[in-house]
Design a protein around this motif. Structure first.
Motif, short mmCIF file in Angstrom:
data_model
loop_
_atom_site.label_atom_id
_atom_site.label_comp_id
_atom_site.label_asym_id
_atom_site.label_seq_id
_atom_site.Cartn_x
_atom_site.Cartn_y
_atom_site.Cartn_z
N ALA A 1 -10.97 -7.10 54.25
CA ALA A 1 -11.50 -8.28 53.94
C ALA A 1 -10.74 -9.09 53.04
CB ALA A 1 -12.93 -8.44 53.78
N ALA A 2 -10.60 -8.33 52.05
CA ALA A 2 -9.89 -8.87 50.71
C ALA A 2 -8.37 -9.25 50.98
CB ALA A 2 -9.98 -7.87 49.56
N LEU A 3 -7.64 -8.46 51.79
CA LEU A 3 -6.46 -8.55 52.07
C LEU A 3 -6.17 -9.72 53.19
CD1 LEU A 3 -3.29 -7.30 52.33
CD2 LEU A 3 -3.99 -6.04 54.01
N GLU A 4 -7.11 -9.84 54.04
CA GLU A 4 -7.06 -10.97 55.05
C GLU A 4 -7.43 -12.42 54.18
OE1 GLU A 4 -9.99 -9.96 58.06
OE2 GLU A 4 -8.65 -8.50 58.87
N SER A 5 -8.37 -12.26 53.24
CA SER A 5 -8.67 -13.31 52.37
C SER A 5 -7.42 -13.94 51.89
CB SER A 5 -9.88 -12.98 51.56
OG SER A 5 -10.11 -14.19 50.66
N VAL A 6 -6.58 -12.78 51.14
CA VAL A 6 -5.36 -13.20 50.43
C VAL A 6 -4.52 -13.94 51.11
CG1 VAL A 6 -3.34 -12.38 49.18
CG2 VAL A 6 -5.45 -11.49 48.66
N PHE A 7 -4.24 -13.75 52.41
CA PHE A 7 -3.32 -14.30 53.41
C PHE A 7 -3.60 -15.60 53.66
CE2 PHE A 7 -0.94 -10.16 53.45
CZ PHE A 7 0.24 -10.53 54.17
N ALA A 8 -5.23 -15.72 53.91
CA ALA A 8 -5.73 -16.96 54.33
C ALA A 8 -5.78 -17.87 53.39
CB ALA A 8 -6.89 -16.62 54.98
#
Length: 153
Positions: free
Chosen positions: A100-107
């Motif tokens: 979730a944190a990784l996806e958040s960084v990308f978004a």
């Protein structure tokens, strides 16, 4: 790893891969400082297949060679896990939280090519389809339990 506006790309064996991938370093400006990701450096050929031999060839180049290779065979970094975020160690977090944190960084940071987020699914049919992509050079999938901390098995 991105630290103090400097990117470090290392293989599993510790080989420094950054000098051979200037386009990856240039794309890291969108990432938060003191962040470490686990992923795969890949090069695609003109037919849309993974070209491991071209990646290896790039690692052997020095001087202006990597810049020419980046123009001819651009590399991409496919991120599939997050080990540190803005200085916070995340390896003890369960995979669900790291993802979730990784996806958040990308978004939030609008991270784009040559950086990409590895697709993720819990759908067995999607996994079977992905495993049929041997024709593009894909060798397998990464399986992680949502509740597990980071670790190589």
């Amino acid at each position: 790893m991105v630290d103090a506006d400097r990117i470090v790309l290392r293989s599993r064996r510790g080989t420094e891969m950054g000098p051979a991938s200037p386009e990856i370093a240039a794309g890291a400006v969108h990432l938060p400082d003191a962040t470490v990701m686990d992923g795969e450096l890949v090069v695609w050929d003109t037919a849309g297949c993974l070209a491991f031999e071209r990646l290896q060839n790039r690692l052997a180049r020095r001087g202006a060679g990597p810049v020419r290779a980046a123009e001819e065979w651009p590399a991409h970094f496919v991120a599939f896990d997050l080990l540190r975020l803005s200085g916070t160690e995340t390896t003890g977090w369960p995979y669900r939280r790291r993802r979730a944190a990784l996806e958040s960084v990308f978004a939030a940071r609008r991270v784009f090519a040559p950086w990409s987020l590895c697709p993720s699914t819990t759908d067995p049919a999607a996994v079977r389809e992905w495993l049929s992509w041997a024709s593009v050079g894909m060798e397998g999938v990464v399986f992680k339990r949502f509740t597990d901390p980071y670790g190589r098995r």
